[in-house]
Design an enzyme around this catalytic site. Structure first.
Site, PDB file in Angstrom:
ATOM      1  N   CYS A 114       0.853  -1.177   0.000  1.00  0.00           N
ATOM      2  CA  CYS A 114       0.000   0.000   0.000  1.00  0.00           C
ATOM      3  C   CYS A 114       0.896   1.236   0.000  1.00  0.00           C
ATOM      4  O   CYS A 114       2.102   1.125   0.227  1.00  0.00           O
ATOM      5  CB  CYS A 114      -0.943   0.006   1.202  1.00  0.00           C
ATOM      6  N   PRO A 115       0.355   2.422  -0.254  1.00  0.00           N
ATOM      7  CA  PRO A 115       1.209   3.605  -0.384  1.00  0.00           C
ATOM      8  C   PRO A 115       2.108   3.880   0.809  1.00  0.00           C
ATOM      9  O   PRO A 115       3.261   4.249   0.641  1.00  0.00           O
ATOM     10  CB  PRO A 115       0.194   4.739  -0.593  1.00  0.00           C
TER      11      PRO A 115
END
Length: 566
Positions: A114-115
């Site tokens: 995920c970011p």
């Protein structure tokens, strides 16, 4: 022969679940087997006897209750298509524990990311691991988190896998998966339905392109558009923001406000400032642009994107210019890759020479002559507007940023607020980052407090999870509140949004500045990392209390809920 206990998920399947149960009953009768059909969701599911064969049909959570007990897990479609095969499990299969594998064992390798590389990365990995276990498949999950790859896949494991499942909210380098069947998804389906996503991957995966330029041409079909490309850029930009911001904060803590002046040259404080400001912060915009382009066009897009980002920084266009440069470079290189056709023996020149060169020329000229100046003017206006915010304007921005952080707790709206605030750090505007982080800490802290103040509103499982939510909240992992919101979204989410909005408003009104984009309370003691520390603590405590009280008011006691359902 052993009895078959078939648990059919009927609550969400309706008539289909009933038909599947009847099909199993007829198949068992025809083969002389004894079977008990339980429609999960409509009647209690008994514990199987020692010799029973356990058959779970449709996406049911019942497998979790039976622990490691041997079982088969099939879909409704599989049962209706061939009910005889569905019950074809021998007593030897059950005794040996091989009944978990309805067909030939599948080997799956997966990558989650995920970011920010913190919560969703590992929640998705857990979902896929549990989903594969329910289906009886072998799986190895590599987590590309904030500290790099964990449980890294080996070339041998990739070669032996039947499918590669990528569950990520940012782009993942696929060069090592060339020639394998690859399926791509966001992290959310892995978290909410790992078994279903595994089955979808096995059915729909496509062979990864055999060379880099083919992959760049097909990338747009497999990825989810500009938002994912932007989040990829943000995720690669974060380490530069963290390192640069903390070094600048340490420089001011050691040398005072004059640490960046020429008079301080030669001191440790001045050296730290130079490293943070002229090293870390100077690379924020190029990294953002370069990895946006990478997400779109793969490695041939990195150089045009980073060079375009550097031009944007030099023109004063900042992070907005970096975003524009990244998209120009990415889509430009992808378009050039499709348009340029070379003989097969010259194809190798495209990714290392032709695409980077032409992409850089295209991006650079557009930034200098068309895009850079107006974007720089827009950023200057935005920066001055934010710095001049006082009173009601600052409060309104804080309310908006705070409410966005609690709306979907790690989803697109939350990430949009976070990306906006992180980008402004590159322009030396730090107040939105402070409001965003405080508002992101509030939801898990609030649910943790509510489980203590209003214990009768929560199940025993939720009360136990409250302690973990508190720790996640202190670390600025908003996703710690997701399990509570998922069970009762229409009461929990509004309550959390109100508290987070108030936290953001107080932080903005007090002019709190935060120089680092993550870390929660663990970065607050670092001298210079945050200003107006007492006001910041007040904002977090106020939002937490308000959301906790609202949860107590809005949620009904568990006993009354159960009585109403009886």
């Amino acid at each position: 022969m052993s009895r078959i206990l078939a648990v059919v998920e009927a609550e969400g399947a309706g008539v289909t679940g009933v038909l599947a149960g009847e099909a199993l009953r007829k198949a068992a009768r025809a083969s002389g087997r004894t079977i008990e059909i339980v429609q999960s969701g409509q009647e209690a599911v008994p514990q199987p006897d020692k010799g029973d064969t356990l058959l779970l049909v449709a996406p049911s959570d019942d497998a979790l209750r039976f622990g490691d007990r041997p079982h088969r897990h099939l879909t409704l479609e599989q049962v209706l298509a061939d009910p005889d095969a569905a019950i074809a499990v021998t007593d030897a299969d059950v005794t040996s524990g091989t009944a978990t594998v309805p067909t030939a064992a599948r080997r799956i390798v997966a990558v989650t990311s995920c970011p920010t590389g913190i919560a969703h990365t590992f929640m998705a990995a857990e979902g896929l691991t549990e989903g594969a276990r329910q289906l009886g498949y072998d799986i190895r999950v590599e987590t590309q988190g904030s500290v790099g790859a964990g449980n890294a896949l080996t070339p041998e494991e990739i070669a032996a896998a039947d499918v590669v499942l990528i569950a990520a909210d940012r782009e993942v380098d696929r060069a090592r998966f060339v020639g394998k069947r690859v399926f791509s998804s966001s992290t959310k389906p892995a978290i909410t339905g790992g078994a279903k996503l595994v089955e979808q991957a096995l059915a729909e995966a496509k062979v990864q392109a055999g060379n880099e330029q083919d992959h760049a041409a097909s990338a747009g079909k497999e990825r989810t558009g500009p938002y994912k490309h932007l989040m990829t850029g943000v995720s690669f930009m974060l380490p530069f923001v963290v390192a640069g911001g903390l070094l600048i904060a340490l420089a001011f803590a050691l040398g005072g406000i004059q640490a960046n002046e020429d008079a301080a040259a030669g001191t440790l404080a001045h050296a730290l400032f130079e490293i943070g400001a002229k090293g870390g912060f100077a690379l924020i915009v190029p990294a953002l642009a370069g990895y946006i382009a990478f997400s779109i066009a793969d490695r041939p897009g990195i150089a045009p994107g980073m060079i375009g980002g550097m031009i944007a920084a030099n023109l004063g266009a900042g992070f907005l210019g970096g975003i524009v440069a990244g998209f120009i470079a990415g889509y430009g290189v992808a378009g050039l890759n499709r348009a340029i056709q070379l003989p097969k023996n010259l194809q190798g020149l495209k990714p290392v020479l032709i695409l980077p060169l032409l992409g850089t020329v295209l991006t650079g000229l557009l930034m200098i002559y068309a895009v850079g100046t107006p974007v720089a003017a827009l950023l200057a206006f935005l920066t001055e507007w934010l710095r001049a915010m006082q009173g009601s304007s600052a409060i309104l921005l804080g309310l908006i940023l705070g409410a966005m952080m609690a709306f979907d707790m790690g989803g697109p709206v939350n990430k949009a607020s976070y990306a906006f605030s992180v980008g402004l750090i590159a322009s030396q505007v730090y107040t939105p980052m402070a409001a965003t982080m405080a508002a992101g800490m509030t939801p898990p802290l609030a649910v943790a407090l509510a489980t203590r103040l209003f214990a009768n509103r929560f199940t025993a499982e939720e009360r136990e999870a409250g302690s973990a939510a508190a720790v996640l909240g202190l670390a600025f992992v908003t996703e710690g509140a997701i399990p509570f919101a998922a069970r009762d979204p229409f009461r929990v989410i509004p309550a959390l949004m109100v508290g987070s909005a108030i936290t953001g408003a107080i932080s903005m009104a007090a002019g709190v500045e935060l120089r680092v984009p993550h870390g929660g309370v663990f970065v607050l003691p670092i001298p210079g990392a945050v200003t107006h520390l007492i006001a910041y603590a007040v904002a977090i405590v106020a939002g937490t209390l308000i959301s906790a009280v609202l949860l107590g008011i809005l949620k009904r006691p568990i006993a009354s809920v159960m009585a109403a359902q009886a």
